[in-house]
Scaffold this active site. Structure first.
Site, PDB file in Angstrom:
ATOM      1  N   GLY A  10     -27.655  46.088 -12.783  1.00 20.91           N
ATOM      2  CA  GLY A  10     -28.044  44.930 -13.591  1.00 20.91           C
ATOM      3  C   GLY A  10     -28.921  44.002 -12.765  1.00 20.91           C
ATOM      4  O   GLY A  10     -29.391  44.380 -11.680  1.00 20.91           O
ATOM      5  N   GLY A  13     -27.799  43.403  -9.043  1.00 19.68           N
ATOM      6  CA  GLY A  13     -27.958  44.582  -8.194  1.00 19.68           C
ATOM      7  C   GLY A  13     -29.426  44.861  -7.911  1.00 19.68           C
ATOM      8  O   GLY A  13     -29.809  45.168  -6.779  1.00 19.68           O
ATOM      9  N   ARG A 282     -18.669  25.600 -23.958  1.00 18.78           N
ATOM     10  CA  ARG A 282     -18.152  26.705 -24.768  1.00 18.78           C
ATOM     11  C   ARG A 282     -16.646  26.686 -24.942  1.00 18.78           C
ATOM     12  O   ARG A 282     -16.131  27.044 -26.000  1.00 18.78           O
ATOM     13  CB  ARG A 282     -18.579  28.032 -24.144  1.00 18.78           C
ATOM     14  N   SER A 381     -25.645  32.006 -15.562  1.00 18.26           N
ATOM     15  CA  SER A 381     -25.234  33.273 -14.964  1.00 18.26           C
ATOM     16  C   SER A 381     -26.425  34.149 -14.597  1.00 18.26           C
ATOM     17  O   SER A 381     -26.359  34.898 -13.628  1.00 18.26           O
ATOM     18  CB  SER A 381     -24.255  34.036 -15.847  1.00 18.26           C
TER      19      SER A 381
HETATM   20  C1  LIG Z   1     -24.758  38.991 -25.343  1.00 21.02           C
HETATM   21  C2  LIG Z   1     -24.889  38.289 -24.030  1.00 21.02           C
HETATM   22  C3  LIG Z   1     -25.825  37.275 -23.869  1.00 21.02           C
HETATM   23  C4  LIG Z   1     -25.943  36.605 -22.656  1.00 21.02           C
HETATM   24  N1  LIG Z   1     -26.880  35.620 -22.538  1.00 21.02           N
HETATM   25  C5  LIG Z   1     -27.044  34.979 -21.360  1.00 21.02           C
HETATM   26  C6  LIG Z   1     -28.049  33.983 -21.203  1.00 21.02           C
HETATM   27  O1  LIG Z   1     -28.802  33.688 -22.122  1.00 21.02           O
HETATM   28  N2  LIG Z   1     -28.160  33.367 -20.010  1.00 21.02           N
HETATM   29  C7  LIG Z   1     -27.361  33.669 -18.940  1.00 21.02           C
HETATM   30  O2  LIG Z   1     -27.519  33.085 -17.891  1.00 21.02           O
HETATM   31  N3  LIG Z   1     -26.410  34.636 -19.060  1.00 21.02           N
HETATM   32  C8  LIG Z   1     -26.230  35.303 -20.240  1.00 21.02           C
HETATM   33  N4  LIG Z   1     -25.266  36.277 -20.350  1.00 21.02           N
HETATM   34  C9  LIG Z   1     -24.496  36.685 -19.158  1.00 21.02           C
HETATM   35  C10 LIG Z   1     -25.345  37.565 -18.249  1.00 21.02           C
HETATM   36  O3  LIG Z   1     -26.071  38.466 -19.030  1.00 21.02           O
HETATM   37  C11 LIG Z   1     -24.530  38.349 -17.248  1.00 21.02           C
HETATM   38  O4  LIG Z   1     -23.620  37.542 -16.599  1.00 21.02           O
HETATM   39  C12 LIG Z   1     -25.432  38.979 -16.188  1.00 21.02           C
HETATM   40  O5  LIG Z   1     -26.464  39.683 -16.791  1.00 21.02           O
HETATM   41  C13 LIG Z   1     -24.631  39.882 -15.301  1.00 21.02           C
HETATM   42  O6  LIG Z   1     -25.488  40.623 -14.482  1.00 21.02           O
HETATM   43  P1  LIG Z   1     -24.894  41.595 -13.388  1.00 21.02           P
HETATM   44  O7  LIG Z   1     -26.024  42.099 -12.590  1.00 21.02           O
HETATM   45  O8  LIG Z   1     -23.803  40.917 -12.673  1.00 21.02           O
HETATM   46  O9  LIG Z   1     -24.174  42.768 -14.183  1.00 21.02           O
HETATM   47  P2  LIG Z   1     -24.586  43.752 -15.391  1.00 21.02           P
HETATM   48  O10 LIG Z   1     -25.916  43.481 -15.932  1.00 21.02           O
HETATM   49  O11 LIG Z   1     -23.439  43.750 -16.284  1.00 21.02           O
HETATM   50  O12 LIG Z   1     -24.698  45.156 -14.669  1.00 21.02           O
HETATM   51  C14 LIG Z   1     -23.572  45.843 -14.183  1.00 21.02           C
HETATM   52  C15 LIG Z   1     -24.033  47.159 -13.618  1.00 21.02           C
HETATM   53  O13 LIG Z   1     -22.954  47.798 -12.952  1.00 21.02           O
HETATM   54  C16 LIG Z   1     -22.872  49.136 -13.370  1.00 21.02           C
HETATM   55  N5  LIG Z   1     -21.478  49.578 -13.212  1.00 21.02           N
HETATM   56  C17 LIG Z   1     -20.358  49.110 -13.816  1.00 21.02           C
HETATM   57  N6  LIG Z   1     -19.286  49.795 -13.405  1.00 21.02           N
HETATM   58  C18 LIG Z   1     -19.720  50.706 -12.496  1.00 21.02           C
HETATM   59  C19 LIG Z   1     -19.099  51.706 -11.720  1.00 21.02           C
HETATM   60  N7  LIG Z   1     -17.778  51.913 -11.766  1.00 21.02           N
HETATM   61  N8  LIG Z   1     -19.853  52.472 -10.903  1.00 21.02           N
HETATM   62  C20 LIG Z   1     -21.196  52.275 -10.833  1.00 21.02           C
HETATM   63  N9  LIG Z   1     -21.841  51.336 -11.549  1.00 21.02           N
HETATM   64  C21 LIG Z   1     -21.122  50.560 -12.371  1.00 21.02           C
HETATM   65  C22 LIG Z   1     -23.347  49.110 -14.798  1.00 21.02           C
HETATM   66  O14 LIG Z   1     -23.713  50.375 -15.242  1.00 21.02           O
HETATM   67  C23 LIG Z   1     -24.520  48.144 -14.666  1.00 21.02           C
HETATM   68  O15 LIG Z   1     -25.649  48.804 -14.185  1.00 21.02           O
HETATM   69  C24 LIG Z   1     -25.114  36.950 -21.574  1.00 21.02           C
HETATM   70  C25 LIG Z   1     -24.173  37.974 -21.724  1.00 21.02           C
HETATM   71  C26 LIG Z   1     -24.055  38.627 -22.935  1.00 21.02           C
HETATM   72  C27 LIG Z   1     -23.032  39.689 -23.087  1.00 21.02           C
END
Ligand SMILES: Cc1cc2nc3c(=O)[nH]c(=O)nc-3n(C[C@H](O)[C@H](O)[C@H](O)COP(=O)(O)OP(=O)(O)OC[C@H]3O[C@@H](n4cnc5c(N)ncnc54)[C@H](O)[C@@H]3O)c2cc1C
Lengths: 547, 232
Positions: A10, A13, A282, A381
């Site tokens: 994501g 990462g 929220r 976030s």
């Molecule tokens: C509908 C929605 C709308 C949102 N809107 C906003 C917004 O407008 N503004 C804002 O700031 N935030 C928003 N958020 C929150 C924000 O999108 C997330 O907090 C942020 O994108 C998280 O990013 P990340 O890189 O931590 O994880 P993610 O994008 O969740 O990525 C996680 C990664 O880990 C991988 N993974 C998971 N488990 C494993 C495993 N066991 N082994 C290997 N890989 C694994 C997945 O495949 C993925 O690639 C929103 C969330 C949602 C659900």
């Protein structure tokens, strides 16, 4: 050359991988699927920051204060200060690498209002901020893939960390193509696996975020933090496949919440909290809606007064979603809404440099718990995902090279044997059945409003599932990963319930009907540790992680 | 309703059709139908035989991530966006995308998409946009870049394309769109990208444009092509 594993593709990462590669650290980026599938692409609303031409009166300090206040002063000031101070640079960087932000006729970035913020400071890319950021970062990652600095591994799942003596040496990953666990050695391991959605079954987010990694690391001695703080998004729409998010942008653009009594619309948020009531944080909005829904009434969100043209221009995605999945024309009708699980403020406990209590093991993005305290502000976030990726990369860059090899081939062999043995198990419950039961019990017993009795019921359910989970039959119709991930997911759920039970007060997203008031004795982060099978909870009174 | 699914146990085993009788309503999507079949302790096919869960890929379940691309009643589409009410006939057939290797059931390996993008250095690197003095034109350009950056890399455009076979040489619409995105955002890569575009897209595309019909993001590939042709 130093090497790092980044688990999760994501935004956090991707950002971390790029920054590591820029600093000359070779990266293995592990995720089962391409980044286009990650939850990050779903973020629609925007990313917060105070840029050079802020709204009159706004400042970085004000962003810091809003973030701390929104999180009920549980997040550390130093961490939040770093986050907000870096926002401008982050947004500029994103623009430079090709993120297509929405601009006005002069070419300046456009900002909108989001809940819990004193000023407009949420920058966005049309209706797909997260997606546009992911697209830009994926290209940056590719730049380093071509140079051989980043290697992407698809069809690989995190299995466990290679830890010995409080120090991390890499990870075991399960390769779906070979059906085997493999050891990957690295100087650093960065977790970027997102939130723990699957504790609640279907949430507004992605089915790929399951919390397994956090649960597994906890089993291996990594401390977790603030698990009880779970954000319910106040406005989601029921559809046949999940509850879908109705972006906060609707309320940012003036949307009004109401219910109907005696044929009259009651704009309850405005009545209780004044003209800005619809844009309260929220947790507050979710609780108010929950109260009304529990009294048997339906709550609606109205934006129809904006007119069709403006709606198409400002929030086309909301209009499309309501029409496609429910046949609702939002320029004429109001949207029926209710809260749903959306974001996890809690996760792996990390220090300011994003390292966990295990040396060389880092966590970034939503799976790490640091900036949002008891409640996260919308738009913070994405900022945190970017910022944390950068901080971890910078820390790793600054570390001295500790050339030291430890052999984990025994661990690898044992893990493979474990999977083989799992395939031989037999009992009456398939894995998916327990996953569904878990979601039911968490939804029922750890909702927006909690109490001791319900949470104890949830705990006893979980203890039962955990007691049978090693004896479950192998479910050959779901992936090996879905099978082996169950125990850690259940463990994480249990830890979450225990933390919620421990916090005998109400604060931010954690509301106890049996302890409805805030209590200074709990004005600290909750840390839960696994001491050889014993779950130990403490308040982080020394701010050992935060400051 | 009768749902027929082309299934496959492992990458190297033979595919076979299996039928299911499912209670559906018109507001369900195909993703909802697959969930419905799988959400049972015992999965029973239309002959009454116990069978295994249907494996399919999903993440966002709302048309934003491209995981659940498959072929529904002969048309490549996202399962989470295909509504029962829009499908004709008494029976629904579902099969995996054909142009990618099947892993199991409806799950395919689309890695080739990324391998090909890597082959021609598809990244922006430095931001040196093509200069546009007129604000209106600049705005239009940005709008198009925004549309193109929404590409899910789901592979539907490749599945439907009469020219795309296995990705060995012709890389398809998603590639053409990325060519536009990179060259419009970094002029200095124009020559390199144009070469790749011509080699892996321009010279082979027979302009059927079916890619635009199935694109879940409605990306105007034709406009990207027109812009690329102007750069020549
Ligand atoms: C509908 C929605 C709308 C949102 N809107 C906003 C917004 O407008 N503004 C804002 O700031 N935030 C928003 N958020 C929150 C924000 O999108 C997330 O907090 C942020 O994108 C998280 O990013 P990340 O890189 O931590 O994880 P993610 O994008 O969740 O990525 C996680 C990664 O880990 C991988 N993974 C998971 N488990 C494993 C495993 N066991 N082994 C290997 N890989 C694994 C997945 O495949 C993925 O690639 C929103 C969330 C949602 C659900």
């Amino acid at each position: 050359m130093r090497e790092a594993i980044v688990t999760g593709g994501g935004i956090s990462g991707l950002c971390c991988a790029v920054k590591l590669a820029e600093a000359g650290v070779r990266v293995k980026l592990i995720a089962p699927y391409p980044s286009e599938r990650s939850q990050s692409v779903m973020a629609a609303g925007g990313i917060n920051g105070v840029l050079s031409k802020p709204e009159q009166g706004d400042s970085v300090n004000c962003h810091i204060e809003d973030t701390l206040k929104g999180g009920n002063y549980l997040a550390g000031k130093e961490a939040v200060t770093g986050l907000c101070q870096q926002a401008e640079e982050i947004i500029k960087y994103l623009e430079k690498i090709g993120t297509v932000f929405t601009v006005d006729s002069e070419g300046s970035l456009v900002k909108r209002a989001f809940g819990g913020q004193s000023y407009k400071r949420t920058y966005f890319c049309g209706a797909s901020t997260g997606k546009q950021i992911v697209s830009a970062l994926v290209m940056e990652v590719r730049r380093f893939e071509v140079k051989g600095m980043i290697e992407r591994h698809f069809w690989t799942f995190f299995h466990s960390a290679l830890i010995r003596g409080e120090k991390c040496y890499g990870a075991l990953v399960y390769n779906e193509r070979t059906d085997k666990v493999e050891a990957i050695y690295a100087d650093f391991l960065v977790m970027a696996t997102g939130g723990q959605n699957s504790l609640f079954g279907k949430t507004t987010g992605s089915a790929l975020c399951d919390g397994y990694a956090a649960g597994q690391l906890f089993l291996q001695g990594v401390e977790l933090k603030n698990l009880e703080f779970i954000q319910y998004h106040p406005t989601t729409l029921e559809t046949c496949q999940k509850r879908m998010l109705i972006s906060e942008a609707v309320r940012g653009e003036g949307g009004r919440l109401f219910y109907v009594e005696n044929g009259k619309r009651i704009y309850f948020m405005e009545e209780i909290y004044g003209p800005k009531g619809n844009l309260m944080t929220r947790d507050v909005v979710s609780r108010e809606i929950d109260k009304i829904v529990k009294s048997g009434k339906e709550v609606f969100l109205d934006i129809s007064f904006m007119g069709e043209k403006e709606i198409r221009h400002r929030i086309p995605e909301v209009s499309d979603l309501c029409m496609k999945y429910r046949g609702i024309d939002i320029s004429r009708e109001s949207i029926p809404v209710a809260p749903s699980v959306h974001f996890f403020m809690g996760g792996l406990a990390v220090h300011l440099n994003h390292e966990t209590n295990i040396r060389n093991l880092f966590a970034v993005g939503e799976c790490a718990s640091i900036y949002h305290g008891a409640n996260r502000l919308g738009g913070n976030s994405l900022l945190a995902a970017m910022y944390s990726g950068m901080v971890a990369a910078k820390e790793i860059e600054s570390r001295d090279f500790e050339q030291e090899t430890v052999d984990f081939s025994d661990t690898e062999a044992k893990a493979n044997l474990g999977l083989k043995k799992m395939k031989d198990t037999k009992s009456q419950f398939p894995v998916m059945y327990i996953r569904d039961m878990l979601a039911d019990t968490m939804g029922q017993n750890l909702g927006i409003v909690r109490n001791e009795e319900a949470m104890k019921k949830g705990l006893s359910d979980l203890d039962y599932y955990l007691s049978i989970c090693d004896r479950l039959s192998f479910d050959s119709s779901v992936s090996m990963y879905t099978n082996y991930s169950l125990k850690a997911i259940l463990t994480l759920a249990k830890a979450t319930l225990l933390c919620a039970l421990y916090r005998n007060e109400s604060r931010g997203a954690h509301f106890r009907s049996d302890f409805p008031d805030i209590d200074d004795a709990f004005a600290f982060a909750t840390i839960i540790a696994n001491d050889e099978g014993q779950f130990k909870i403490r308040m982080d009174k020394e701010h050992s992680y935060e400051n | 309703m009768k749902i027929k699914i082309l299934r496959q146990t492992l990458p190297n085993t033979e595919p076979y059709w299996e039928g299911f009788d499912v209670d559906v309503n018109k507001d369900m999507t195909i993703a909802g139908v697959l969930d419905h079949i799988n959400y049972n302790d015992d999965i029973i096919d239309d002959t009454g035989k116990k069978t295994s869960r249907i494996r399919w890929e999903c993440s966002c379940l709302q048309g934003m991530c491209g995981s659940c691309a498959m072929v529904i009643n002969g048309i490549p589409a996202l399962a989470c966006e295909t509504m029962i009410r829009d499908l004709k006939g008494k029976e629904i057939t579902i099969r995996p995308l054909q142009k990618f290797p099947v892993i199991y059931d409806l799950v395919v390996d689309r890695s080739i998409i990324y391998e090909n993008l890597k082959k021609i250095n598809m990244f922006i690197g430095e931001y040196i946009p093509v200069e546009n003095k007129k604000p209106k034109k600049r705005e239009k350009e940005l709008e198009h870049q925004y549309e193109v950056a929404k590409c899910l890399k789901c592979g539907l455009c490749l599945e439907v394309c009469p020219n795309y076979v296995n990705g060995n040489n012709f890389f398809g619409a998603l590639f053409a769109n990325d060519c536009y995105l990179v060259s419009s955002r970094n002029q200095s890569k124009l020559t390199e990208i144009i070469q790749g575009y011509e080699e892996h897209f321009g010279k082979t595309c027979s302009k059927a444009f079916s890619c635009m019909d199935v694109c879940p993001m409605h990306i105007p590939t034709l406009a990207s092509m027109a812009k690329m042709n102007r750069y020549y």
